[in-house]
Motif scaffolding. Structure first.
Motif, PDB file in Angstrom:
ATOM      1  N   GLU A   1      75.816  26.099  15.421  1.00  0.00           N
ATOM      2  CA  GLU A   1      76.134  26.035  13.992  1.00  0.00           C
ATOM      3  C   GLU A   1      77.096  27.157  13.670  1.00  0.00           C
ATOM      4  N   LEU A   2      78.228  26.793  13.079  1.00  0.00           N
ATOM      5  CA  LEU A   2      79.245  27.794  12.752  1.00  0.00           C
ATOM      6  C   LEU A   2      78.605  28.979  12.023  1.00  0.00           C
ATOM      7  N   CYS A   3      78.774  30.182  12.598  1.00  0.00           N
ATOM      8  CA  CYS A   3      78.090  31.322  12.007  1.00  0.00           C
ATOM      9  C   CYS A   3      79.030  32.492  11.785  1.00  0.00           C
TER      10      CYS A   3
ATOM     11  N   HIS B   1      81.408  32.919  16.615  1.00  0.00           N
ATOM     12  CA  HIS B   1      80.464  31.823  16.847  1.00  0.00           C
ATOM     13  C   HIS B   1      80.650  31.211  18.237  1.00  0.00           C
TER      14      HIS B   1
ATOM     15  N   CYS C   1      75.110  28.700  20.639  1.00  0.00           N
ATOM     16  CA  CYS C   1      74.885  28.436  19.226  1.00  0.00           C
ATOM     17  C   CYS C   1      75.700  27.221  18.815  1.00  0.00           C
TER      18      CYS C   1
ATOM     19  N   HIS D   1      72.125  29.762  12.393  1.00  0.00           N
ATOM     20  CA  HIS D   1      72.594  29.505  13.751  1.00  0.00           C
ATOM     21  C   HIS D   1      71.873  28.250  14.228  1.00  0.00           C
TER      22      HIS D   1
ATOM     23  N   MET E   1      78.740  32.848  21.170  1.00  0.00           N
ATOM     24  CA  MET E   1      77.287  33.053  21.089  1.00  0.00           C
ATOM     25  C   MET E   1      76.591  32.216  22.157  1.00  0.00           C
TER      26      MET E   1
HETATM   27 CU   LIG Z   1      77.007  30.265  15.765  1.00  0.00          CU
END
Ligand SMILES: [Cu+2]
Ligand code: HEM
Ligand SMILES: [Cu+2]
Lengths: 546, 267
Positions: free
Chosen positions: B228-230, B234, B226, B191, B237
């Motif tokens: 960062e692609l999680c 996502h 967040c 993340h 987040m």
């Molecule tokens: Cu994310």
């Protein structure tokens, strides 16, 4: 020499299809590459419009989060792996042997293999949609996320490995062709700049693509055979993926743009009626970009906290130097020229001006502390597209309008070309300029939805721009259809070109040349036209031969 | 004829510069920070200054090169069939315009390096530490009651935590004018901890101990999420960061502590 009579059976249609399926002629393979890649440009474009439709308004429910992740992943994968990288092989295949005065590529059968690896790869990559969903971890497939997603990811991995094999053997073929197959008099430093750019691109592909293949194999093992290369709980390392991935994918950025720079460097001199300013400097700048390209990969990883930031920041800035040299050389080529504005030239000028912006907004990421803010935001999406669309795609269309007469013996209508250009450059800037502001304001990339009312106006503008880009394809398609409805009427050299592809018929015969002009410089046709250097005009290739 | 063309070119360049200047000013006026959110930490102040520097350099380069390009295009359009002078190159010019970008990028590199050293200072042991855990798809913020930084604090043993859920975004509370350290952990995927007004993000990476320090100089509530692609959610987040005066912060933590001790006693 004995001739073998081929018995003609069945309709004329069957042999024609068979001929295309079994051809090893570099020109036909080039055309096949072109059809294949333009098809995936359309597919990637439709996916992009879905992305933009979803993001047009806040809290959108046009597609689900799950679908969104698949759509943007496949948009980028199609655009990069199935469109922009292989389309340079379309131009390279058709043009490089002609420009160096060769009869074909060095290894025609390997050339056919390079192409025929693409369709299965394209099918595999997209078949994920029928097996519970395509890849959805972004085209960068960061682990551990990519270790745990569905079957579509495995299909994606295999597809990308196949594409990697295609581009590796294709690169070897281009290199051998340029080193061994040049016509007499065609020294390395008389090779057209487009060839030089394909040469450096091929070196990058040869050195970098196997690294990606290794990374993909590790990921496949992690996913399917209990490996733990990228799993810290099993002694692996999460950041390892990013290092190997970007070790390929940064050079890949140059793989995606250098041949486009080559095309632009062919077009500007012809339509300004001047030689490319600083030919050798240009070649060295290209080599410099290629070399430096291997030492900057971690600039995609400044926010991981696991890289040596000053080093990679410094090297990234340094790439600005050869890039700057190229831009100055293009400007100097125009200086005191005699410029006309047919569609190839418009797209080439579009390239220079848009790529400039892509270079400038790239320095924001090279300045590491600024990158802390803009990394993984829409600012980066703007940057990617100013380089890959404003740069590469404009070069693609420049090249298409420029070489269409050579490929097909017919010319695309100028008015339609101008219309396409105007719509495209307006739509492009409307679609992508607002992304800078969204990114600065903090809108992350790869989000399926947002709830900030403040971001709506800019996103709507961007969506309208995207659809305008879509509309700009209509005049292009009309021009193509209209061209094919007319007979082949193009002379050998419709633009007063400089390089050898214009010394043969449009389209060229199977063996390419009946005879070659003498080669005394990087502009043999210019020399011939103005009676410089040789013994006047070569009788067999005089101008005006229909 | 020639003069008319020259006049046209000059007028063109003039109009172009005016339009450029106008758009620059309007962008600047539209947002006092030239596009960036308001910096609310000491670190963000230097990050923002560097951003302005890069922007100024970028606009100068853009204006000069685009101006030159437009000039060439207007000035040297084809007027006769005469062949223009065939200049193949000029070594002096090549050297000059290799040097120009070198100077620009060295200048930008040195400036970045200085700012980097400035914002990446290590935290002191007595600074307040917040342990941040990113998970699919929210955040947990944990405070150690025995280590609440430089204030009086509620004191005591144990930890208090704020944890978000799919439907409720968590609130991260920190005191103003004090260094605060964030320690970032993830046990699932990567993340990225991104607070817009910090002008900063740092990835939350499984197996890596990442941490950074900020000193907020402004109170208020700021958006964060967040970066960062999680995975699936996502985009959802999100969280908020609230910067408070120290007494408010202490009271807030004390409130959380009694609430959570209460809950712990119930079963
Ligand atoms: Cu994310
Ligand atoms: C009609 C034209 C296009 C539009 C409207 C468009 C739009 C977009 C948008 C909105 C995104 C961001 C998706 C997200 O982060 O959620 C994106 C990502 C991307 N696009 Fe495009 N695009 C277009 C053409 C292209 C072309 C021609 C290329 C390459 C040759 C390209 C390469 C990429 C890449 C590499 C990404 C990054 C995806 C990722 O974050 O994994 N796009 N595009
Ligand atoms: Cu890169």
């Amino acid at each position: 020499m004995a001739t073998i009579a081929v018995p003609r059976t069945g309709s004329a249609f069957r042999p024609a299809v068979l001929d295309w399926l079994t051809t090893v002629d570099h020109k036909k393979l080039g055309i096949l590459y072109l059809y294949f890649t333009m098809f995936f440009f359309a597919v990637g474009g439709i996916l992009a419009l879905l992305v933009r439709t979803q993001l047009a308004v806040a809290d959108s429910t046009f597609v689900s989060n799950d679908a969104y992740n698949q759509i943007f992943t496949m948009h980028a994968s199609a655009m990069l792996f199935l469109f922009i990288i292989p389309i340079w092989a379309a131009f390279g295949n058709y043009i490089v042997p002609l420009q160096i005065g060769a009869v074909d590529m060095a290894f025609p059968r390997i050339n056919a293999l390079s192409f025929w690896l693409l369709p299965p790869a394209g099918i595999l990559m997209f078949s994920g949609f029928f097996f519970g969903g395509s890849a959805d971890a972004g085209w960068t497939a960061y682990s551990p996320l990519a270790r745990n997603t569905g079957t579509g990811m495995d299909l994606w991995i295999i597809a990308v490995i196949l594409l990697g094999i295609s581009s590796t053997i294709g690169a070897a073929n281009f290199l051998v062709t340029m080193f061994r197959m040049r016509a007499p008099g065609m020294t390395m430093f008389r090779m057209p700049v487009f060839c030089w750019n394909v040469l450096v691109t091929s070196i990058l592909q040869l050195l970098a693509t196997p690294v990606l293949a290794a990374a993909l194999c590790m990921l496949y093992i992690d996913r399917n055979f209990g490996g733990s290369f990228f799993d810290p709980n099993g002694g692996g390392n999460v950041i390892l993926w990013q290092n190997v991935f970007w070790f390929y994918s940064h050079p890949a950025v140059y793989i995606m743009i250098l041949p486009g720079m080559g095309i632009v460097s062919e077009i500007l001199p012809v339509f300004a009626r001047k030689p490319l300013f600083g030919y050798k400097a240009f070649v060295f700048a290209t080599l410099g970009i290629g070399g430096l390209g291997f030492s900057v990969w971690a600039h995609h990883m400044f926010t991981t906290g696991a890289v040596l930031k000053p080093f990679f920041g410094f090297m990234t800035f340094m790439i600005g130097v050869p890039t700057g040299v190229k831009i100055f050389n293009w400007l100097a080529t125009l200086w005191r020229g005699s410029i006309t504005f047919e569609p190839p030239m418009l797209f080439a000028l579009g390239f220079v001006s848009m790529f400039l912006i892509g270079g400038i907004n790239g320095t924001y990421s090279a300045a590491v502390p600024v990158d802390f803010a803009i990394h993984d935001t829409y600012f980066v999406v703007a940057h990617i597209h100013y380089v890959l669309f404003g740069g590469s795609v404009f070069a693609v269309f420049g090249g298409l309008y420029y070489w269409f007469p050579k490929f097909f013996g017919r010319r695309l209508n100028d008015k339609l070309g101008v219309t396409q250009f105007v719509l495209m450059i307006v739509g492009f800037n409307l679609a992508f300029f607002p992304m800078h502001l969204l990114g600065l304001d903090g809108m992350p990339r790869r989000i399926a939805t947002y709830n900030e009312a403040d971001w709506e106006a800019l996103n709507m503008a961007s969506t309208i721009g995207a659809f305008l880009i879509g509309v700009s394809m209509i005049p292009f398609l009309i021009a193509v259809v209209a061209a094919f409805m007319r007979p082949k009427d193009q002379p050998d050299d419709p633009w007063e070109g400089n390089t050898l592809e214009w010394a043969t018929t449009s389209p060229p015969p199977v063996h390419n040349f009946d005879s070659l002009p003498e080669i005394h410089s990087e502009r043999p046709l210019f020399d011939q036209r103005h009676g410089i250097g040789g013994h006047g005009v070569h009788p067999a290739t005089g101008e005006g031969r229909g | 004829m020639r003069n008319a063309a020259r006049r046209l070119t000059h007028r063109f360049v003039l109009i172009f510069s005016l339009v450029l200047l106008g758009s620059l000013l309007s962008v600047g006026a539209a947002s006092a920070q030239f596009g960036q959110p308001k910096p609310v930490t000491e670190e963000a102040d230097s990050l923002h200054t560097l951003y302005l520097l890069v922007t100024v350099a970028g606009f100068i380069v853009f204006a000069l090169v685009t101006g030159a390009l437009l000039y060439m295009v207007v000035r040297y359009r084809r007027r006769s069939d005469e062949l223009p002078p065939q200049t193949h190159g000029n070594n002096l010019l090549e050297v000059i315009w290799t040097t120009i970008p070198i100077v620009i990028v060295l200048f930008l590199f040195v400036s970045s390096f200085v700012v980097l050293l400035d914002v990446e200072e290590d935290a002191e042991p007595e600074d307040l530490t917040v342990n941040v855990t990113g998970f699919q798809f929210s955040w947990e913020f944990v405070y150690d009651l025995a280590d609440l930084g430089r204030g009086e604090g509620p004191g005591g043993e144990g930890t208090v935590s704020v944890i978000g859920t799919g439907s409720e975004e968590p609130l991260l509370v920190i005191p103003v004018n004090e260094p605060v350290e964030f320690k970032l952990t993830s046990n699932d995927v990567i993340h990225s901890f991104y607070v817009r007004n910090f002008l900063y993000k740092l990835d939350v990476v499984p197996g890596l101990d990442n941490s950074f320090k900020v000193t907020a100089h402004e109170t208020g509530t700021f958006e964060a999420q967040c970066a960062e692609l999680c995975g699936l959610d996502h985009a959802l987040m999100r969280f908020q960061v609230q910067v408070m005066e120290r007494p408010d912060f202490d009271a807030y933590i004390a409130g959380l502590a009694s609430e959570q001790l209460e809950q712990a006693r119930v079963p």
